[in-house]
Design a protein around this motif. Sequence first.
Motif, PDB file in Angstrom:
ATOM      1  N   ALA A  58      55.556  61.195  35.682  1.00 60.42           N
ATOM      2  CA  ALA A  58      55.207  62.422  34.967  1.00 60.42           C
ATOM      3  C   ALA A  58      53.871  62.231  34.254  1.00 60.42           C
ATOM      4  O   ALA A  58      53.613  61.170  33.680  1.00 60.42           O
ATOM      5  N   ASP A  59      53.035  63.263  34.291  1.00 64.73           N
ATOM      6  CA  ASP A  59      51.746  63.203  33.599  1.00 64.73           C
ATOM      7  C   ASP A  59      51.921  62.918  32.111  1.00 64.73           C
ATOM      8  O   ASP A  59      51.062  62.295  31.489  1.00 64.73           O
ATOM      9  N   SER A  60      53.021  63.358  31.547  1.00 67.81           N
ATOM     10  CA  SER A  60      53.258  63.168  30.116  1.00 67.81           C
ATOM     11  C   SER A  60      53.645  61.721  29.766  1.00 67.81           C
ATOM     12  O   SER A  60      53.660  61.349  28.601  1.00 67.81           O
ATOM     13  N   LEU A  61      53.949  60.915  30.788  1.00 65.20           N
ATOM     14  CA  LEU A  61      54.309  59.515  30.574  1.00 65.20           C
ATOM     15  C   LEU A  61      53.313  58.640  31.335  1.00 65.20           C
ATOM     16  O   LEU A  61      53.617  58.075  32.391  1.00 65.20           O
ATOM     17  N   SER A  62      52.101  58.567  30.815  1.00 65.83           N
ATOM     18  CA  SER A  62      51.053  57.837  31.521  1.00 65.83           C
ATOM     19  C   SER A  62      50.484  56.716  30.663  1.00 65.83           C
ATOM     20  O   SER A  62      50.620  56.712  29.436  1.00 65.83           O
ATOM     21  N   TYR A  63      49.845  55.776  31.351  1.00 63.75           N
ATOM     22  CA  TYR A  63      49.244  54.622  30.697  1.00 63.75           C
ATOM     23  C   TYR A  63      47.995  54.253  31.483  1.00 63.75           C
ATOM     24  O   TYR A  63      48.050  54.116  32.715  1.00 63.75           O
ATOM     25  N   GLN A  64      46.884  54.109  30.803  1.00 58.75           N
ATOM     26  CA  GLN A  64      45.619  53.736  31.436  1.00 58.75           C
ATOM     27  C   GLN A  64      45.531  52.217  31.520  1.00 58.75           C
ATOM     28  O   GLN A  64      45.627  51.529  30.503  1.00 58.75           O
ATOM     29  N   TYR A  65      45.377  51.697  32.734  1.00 58.99           N
ATOM     30  CA  TYR A  65      45.306  50.257  32.931  1.00 58.99           C
ATOM     31  C   TYR A  65      44.475  49.970  34.174  1.00 58.99           C
ATOM     32  O   TYR A  65      44.683  50.588  35.222  1.00 58.99           O
ATOM     33  N   LYS A  66      43.531  49.043  34.056  1.00 54.83           N
ATOM     34  CA  LYS A  66      42.638  48.667  35.159  1.00 54.83           C
ATOM     35  C   LYS A  66      41.979  49.890  35.784  1.00 54.83           C
ATOM     36  O   LYS A  66      41.971  50.051  37.006  1.00 54.83           O
ATOM     37  N   ASP A  67      41.427  50.733  34.943  1.00 53.65           N
ATOM     38  CA  ASP A  67      40.675  51.919  35.376  1.00 53.65           C
ATOM     39  C   ASP A  67      41.491  52.900  36.225  1.00 53.65           C
ATOM     40  O   ASP A  67      40.941  53.609  37.060  1.00 53.65           O
ATOM     41  N   ALA A  68      42.789  52.908  36.034  1.00 50.64           N
ATOM     42  CA  ALA A  68      43.648  53.866  36.749  1.00 50.64           C
ATOM     43  C   ALA A  68      44.704  54.390  35.790  1.00 50.64           C
ATOM     44  O   ALA A  68      45.075  53.726  34.819  1.00 50.64           O
ATOM     45  N   GLN A  69      45.177  55.580  36.080  1.00 51.80           N
ATOM     46  CA  GLN A  69      46.249  56.187  35.292  1.00 51.80           C
ATOM     47  C   GLN A  69      47.573  55.896  36.006  1.00 51.80           C
ATOM     48  O   GLN A  69      47.768  56.276  37.157  1.00 51.80           O
ATOM     49  N   TRP A  70      48.469  55.217  35.310  1.00 51.43           N
ATOM     50  CA  TRP A  70      49.786  54.871  35.849  1.00 51.43           C
ATOM     51  C   TRP A  70      50.792  55.846  35.266  1.00 51.43           C
ATOM     52  O   TRP A  70      50.843  56.043  34.055  1.00 51.43           O
ATOM     53  N   LEU A  71      51.583  56.476  36.118  1.00 48.11           N
ATOM     54  CA  LEU A  71      52.578  57.456  35.673  1.00 48.11           C
ATOM     55  C   LEU A  71      53.986  56.864  35.791  1.00 48.11           C
ATOM     56  O   LEU A  71      54.256  56.062  36.686  1.00 48.11           O
ATOM     57  N   PHE A  72      54.855  57.331  34.910  1.00 56.74           N
ATOM     58  CA  PHE A  72      56.221  56.805  34.864  1.00 56.74           C
ATOM     59  C   PHE A  72      57.228  57.934  34.767  1.00 56.74           C
ATOM     60  O   PHE A  72      56.944  58.996  34.223  1.00 56.74           O
ATOM     61  N   ALA A  73      58.419  57.688  35.295  1.00 59.35           N
ATOM     62  CA  ALA A  73      59.472  58.701  35.326  1.00 59.35           C
ATOM     63  C   ALA A  73      60.199  58.802  33.995  1.00 59.35           C
ATOM     64  O   ALA A  73      60.786  59.835  33.681  1.00 59.35           O
ATOM     65  N   ASN A  74      60.169  57.720  33.200  1.00 65.86           N
ATOM     66  CA  ASN A  74      60.858  57.735  31.909  1.00 65.86           C
ATOM     67  C   ASN A  74      60.184  56.763  30.946  1.00 65.86           C
ATOM     68  O   ASN A  74      59.394  55.911  31.364  1.00 65.86           O
ATOM     69  N   ARG A  75      60.515  56.883  29.687  1.00 65.93           N
ATOM     70  CA  ARG A  75      59.905  56.065  28.632  1.00 65.93           C
ATOM     71  C   ARG A  75      60.230  54.575  28.816  1.00 65.93           C
ATOM     72  O   ARG A  75      59.391  53.713  28.573  1.00 65.93           O
ATOM     73  N   ALA A  76      61.436  54.255  29.254  1.00 64.77           N
ATOM     74  CA  ALA A  76      61.820  52.850  29.447  1.00 64.77           C
ATOM     75  C   ALA A  76      60.915  52.175  30.488  1.00 64.77           C
ATOM     76  O   ALA A  76      60.494  51.025  30.301  1.00 64.77           O
ATOM     77  N   ASN A  77      60.612  52.876  31.577  1.00 67.17           N
ATOM     78  CA  ASN A  77      59.748  52.307  32.608  1.00 67.17           C
ATOM     79  C   ASN A  77      58.321  52.144  32.101  1.00 67.17           C
ATOM     80  O   ASN A  77      57.662  51.133  32.376  1.00 67.17           O
ATOM     81  N   LEU A  78      57.836  53.119  31.362  1.00 68.33           N
ATOM     82  CA  LEU A  78      56.509  53.024  30.755  1.00 68.33           C
ATOM     83  C   LEU A  78      56.437  51.806  29.832  1.00 68.33           C
ATOM     84  O   LEU A  78      55.501  51.004  29.914  1.00 68.33           O
ATOM     85  N   ASP A  79      57.433  51.647  28.981  1.00 65.07           N
ATOM     86  CA  ASP A  79      57.460  50.518  28.047  1.00 65.07           C
ATOM     87  C   ASP A  79      57.546  49.178  28.786  1.00 65.07           C
ATOM     88  O   ASP A  79      56.909  48.204  28.382  1.00 65.07           O
ATOM     89  N   ALA A  80      58.324  49.132  29.858  1.00 68.60           N
ATOM     90  CA  ALA A  80      58.444  47.900  30.642  1.00 68.60           C
ATOM     91  C   ALA A  80      57.099  47.517  31.256  1.00 68.60           C
ATOM     92  O   ALA A  80      56.699  46.350  31.239  1.00 68.60           O
ATOM     93  N   PHE A  81      56.393  48.508  31.780  1.00 66.61           N
ATOM     94  CA  PHE A  81      55.084  48.249  32.378  1.00 66.61           C
ATOM     95  C   PHE A  81      54.084  47.782  31.323  1.00 66.61           C
ATOM     96  O   PHE A  81      53.362  46.803  31.539  1.00 66.61           O
ATOM     97  N   LYS A  82      54.055  48.464  30.189  1.00 70.07           N
ATOM     98  CA  LYS A  82      53.135  48.082  29.114  1.00 70.07           C
ATOM     99  C   LYS A  82      53.388  46.659  28.642  1.00 70.07           C
ATOM    100  O   LYS A  82      52.451  45.920  28.328  1.00 70.07           O
ATOM    101  N   ALA A  83      54.640  46.249  28.603  1.00 69.24           N
ATOM    102  CA  ALA A  83      55.005  44.910  28.138  1.00 69.24           C
ATOM    103  C   ALA A  83      54.597  43.823  29.129  1.00 69.24           C
ATOM    104  O   ALA A  83      54.272  42.707  28.731  1.00 69.24           O
ATOM    105  N   ASN A  84      54.585  44.151  30.437  1.00 68.94           N
ATOM    106  CA  ASN A  84      54.270  43.141  31.445  1.00 68.94           C
ATOM    107  C   ASN A  84      53.762  43.808  32.729  1.00 68.94           C
ATOM    108  O   ASN A  84      54.466  43.834  33.738  1.00 68.94           O
TER     109      ASN A  84
END
Length: 146
Positions: free
Chosen positions: A50-76
């Motif tokens: 979802a666009d509302s659950l995104s994280y910018q990393y290595k010059d790309a926008q990473w999208l996630f289906a839920n907050r838990a997945n976003l947090d997991a990605f941010k952590a590692n």
Amino acid sequence: MRKIILATTFILTALGSYAQKSEIFAPGGKAIKGYDVVAFFKDAGPVAGADSLSYQYKDAQWLFANRANLDAFKANPDMYMPQYGGYCAYGTSQGHKAPTETDTWTIVNDKLYFNYNQKVKENWSKKRDELIRKADTEWPLIKDKQ
């Protein structure tokens, strides 16, 4: 008018050059076409982010289906990032970057791989371990190139 055409040409050339050198397969700036990379591990398949659950990393926008997945990605992020920036694993083994389809995903030894299409994935699977070793050697040489 001429200045506008020249400016537009310069901008398009710069953007095209940048896209070709991108370390991450990110059509339209969205990594892996906007799919949630954590979901491949947790849900065993492609899930649109979802666009509302995104994280910018290595010059790309990473999208996630839920907050838990976003947090997991941010952590590692290295744990979930696809190998070769999400470019085709077979193509990388041959020394070039190629786009991928999300339905060609494979997880091998806790690493996520994609291929150009199902036929390429089928061929890659036949010599997977050998081609992964070749791609691991090629990736550092091509990751910042076209």
